[in-house]
Write a protein that holds these residues in place. Sequence first.
Motif, PDB file in Angstrom:
ATOM      1  N   ASN A 351       0.892  -1.027  -0.147  1.00 28.88           N
ATOM      2  CA  ASN A 351      -0.027  -0.152   0.158  1.00 28.88           C
ATOM      3  C   ASN A 351       0.962   1.202   0.081  1.00 28.88           C
ATOM      4  N   CYS A 352       0.546   2.313  -0.667  1.00 28.65           N
ATOM      5  CA  CYS A 352       1.584   3.321  -0.966  1.00 28.65           C
ATOM      6  C   CYS A 352       0.790   4.507  -1.532  1.00 28.65           C
ATOM      7  N   VAL A 353       0.603   5.622  -0.731  1.00 29.27           N
ATOM      8  CA  VAL A 353       0.089   6.839  -1.419  1.00 29.27           C
ATOM      9  C   VAL A 353       0.138   7.639  -0.457  1.00 29.27           C
ATOM     10  N   ALA A 402       3.158  -8.807   8.166  1.00 28.49           N
ATOM     11  CA  ALA A 402       1.483  -8.571   8.364  1.00 28.49           C
ATOM     12  C   ALA A 402       0.992  -8.848   6.982  1.00 28.49           C
ATOM     13  N   PRO A 403      -0.380  -8.925   6.865  1.00 27.76           N
ATOM     14  CA  PRO A 403      -0.988  -9.089   5.251  1.00 27.76           C
ATOM     15  C   PRO A 403      -0.584  -8.321   4.345  1.00 27.76           C
ATOM     16  N   ALA A 404      -0.517  -8.574   2.996  1.00 30.14           N
ATOM     17  CA  ALA A 404      -0.454  -7.667   1.928  1.00 30.14           C
ATOM     18  C   ALA A 404      -1.158  -6.240   2.033  1.00 30.14           C
ATOM     19  N   LEU A 405      -0.691  -5.170   1.575  1.00 30.88           N
ATOM     20  CA  LEU A 405      -1.171  -4.052   1.719  1.00 30.88           C
ATOM     21  C   LEU A 405      -2.013  -3.411   3.150  1.00 30.88           C
ATOM     22  N   SER A 406      -0.945  -3.764   3.893  1.00 34.09           N
ATOM     23  CA  SER A 406      -1.517  -3.381   5.323  1.00 34.09           C
ATOM     24  C   SER A 406      -0.151  -2.958   6.392  1.00 34.09           C
ATOM     25  N   GLY A 407       0.775  -2.134   5.670  1.00 29.78           N
ATOM     26  CA  GLY A 407       1.912  -1.807   6.390  1.00 29.78           C
ATOM     27  C   GLY A 407       2.458  -0.314   6.165  1.00 29.78           C
ATOM     28  N   GLY A 408       3.689  -0.101   6.499  1.00 25.55           N
ATOM     29  CA  GLY A 408       4.318   1.080   6.265  1.00 25.55           C
ATOM     30  C   GLY A 408       3.997   2.337   7.260  1.00 25.55           C
ATOM     31  N   GLY A 421       8.848   8.626  12.279  1.00 25.84           N
ATOM     32  CA  GLY A 421       7.974   7.897  11.626  1.00 25.84           C
ATOM     33  C   GLY A 421       7.138   6.838  12.436  1.00 25.84           C
ATOM     34  N   SER A 422       5.985   6.942  12.523  1.00 21.69           N
ATOM     35  CA  SER A 422       5.040   5.924  12.915  1.00 21.69           C
ATOM     36  C   SER A 422       4.543   4.771  11.928  1.00 21.69           C
ATOM     37  N   ASP A 423       5.112   3.678  12.296  1.00 18.49           N
ATOM     38  CA  ASP A 423       4.990   2.507  11.140  1.00 18.49           C
ATOM     39  C   ASP A 423       3.674   1.631  11.938  1.00 18.49           C
ATOM     40  N   PHE A 424       2.925   1.196  10.792  1.00 16.39           N
ATOM     41  CA  PHE A 424       1.739   0.373  11.170  1.00 16.39           C
ATOM     42  C   PHE A 424       2.205  -0.635  12.096  1.00 16.39           C
ATOM     43  N   ASN A 425       3.163  -1.489  11.850  1.00 17.90           N
ATOM     44  CA  ASN A 425       3.388  -2.897  12.584  1.00 17.90           C
ATOM     45  C   ASN A 425       4.895  -2.759  13.093  1.00 17.90           C
ATOM     46  N   LEU A 426       5.672  -1.903  12.657  1.00 17.87           N
ATOM     47  CA  LEU A 426       7.220  -1.949  13.170  1.00 17.87           C
ATOM     48  C   LEU A 426       7.555  -1.060  14.313  1.00 17.87           C
TER      49      LEU A 426
END
Length: 460
Positions: A351-353, A402-408, A421-426
């Motif tokens: 996921n990227c935008v 994590a599942p595809a399109l659900s990170g970053g 930087g606030s990373d979803f999972n990391l």
Amino acid sequence: MFTPRRALILLAAVVALAGTTLPVQAADIPAPGEIVMSPNIKHVTNVPKPEVLTDIHTDMAFQGDYAYVGNYQGFSIYDIKNPKQTSLVSSLVCPGGQMDVSVYGNLLFGSVDSSRNNDSCNSTPQSATIKESWEGVRIFDVSDKANPKYIKSVETNCGSHTHTVVPDRWRQNVYIYVSSYNPSDTFPDCKPPHDLISIIKVPLRDPAAATVIATPNLFPDGGYGGVQQPFPNGKSATTGCHDITAYPEKGIAAGACMGDGILLDIRNPEQPKVTATVRDEVNFAFWHSATFNNAGTKVIFTDELGGGTRATCNEAIGPDKGANAYYDIVDGQLVFRSYFKIARHQADTENCVAHNGSLIPVKGRDIMVQAWYQGGISVVDFTDSAHPQEIAFFERGPDNTAPALSGGFWSAYYYNGYIYGSDFNLGLDVLKINDWRTNKANGVRMRSLNAQTQASYPGH
């Protein structure tokens, strides 16, 4: 290990620094978890996400020597007095997404856009079709960083997807502009049309007395009607705002309102008035957020094409969708100048935008650091708003935790010499930029940072 692929990526960065864009093709995508960055960025540290918060990290705020990071399950407080040794102070479990946070004095405000069976930290999900369900803003006392306390909730129409803190000029009250959207005829408290924001007044001497004082209609004509087409060609209709950024010193705010971008006069914070509206019916799918330059003469609007869950940083989508749009404010109106999108193509699993960012405080230049989900963190000089240029970047390969399109990265903000930087999972990443265009910012010290409440740069 220095691989040929990394050499190509670093070469792309050097060329970008020279003012030329060199897209990185799919074959050059880093391996899962591999870090790549431009030569002028250093990765200082990473603090993993606390185990007690089992969902993704969201937005951030800063005050003094502390960073506050939201999570769909609550929020965390970090000690950043020595950024190289950033450490977790506490986490409070209080489910209800997104839990975007802001801090003012000893108060932390958290947005809840997840319908709950009540307003407590023990609440469970409950359909918004049930009249008694709760959504809105939670208020916490964070004077004791090790033991934050929940003190008050305020229910709002359609919940609170995001919010913006606007202090009054006497610092006796703060106003919270609550952005929410997506009404439904099946929701008792959130029926269409929903062309408003909610304004909460918080008396600082008695925050438990906070209450909604106004729900101004920003779109009496109904706003943009949208375009019903499959991704990526659909355009969102305006049914409220996604995010509002205020610049209280200048009495202005900018709203990213799904199908419309707006300017507001907020000199009377209880009665904001729309002064200009702009639409992009060609490239913008969802007006997501806004940032002023320091002078208050430009606005960067972001387009969250795909809602942050799609792979839009690729050749198929192109450079003008899911991007930043730069507008100059000319005679009170918004005048389009250019788009910017990161040139590094991402994998179809990423996921990227364009997403949340803030200014780097360099007087005389307009420079912004910004999160792009799995596209990483980008630093862009938009002093010439018609020709924005990326000057630094940091990213990881696809997140395979994590599942595809659900990170970053959800957010990337500059605060007192460092990029966070606030990373979803990391977890929470800390970066340091060393570049002649940004080094003057090292001498600027802010007392606090709520990215949606801009303040002019202080002196060195």
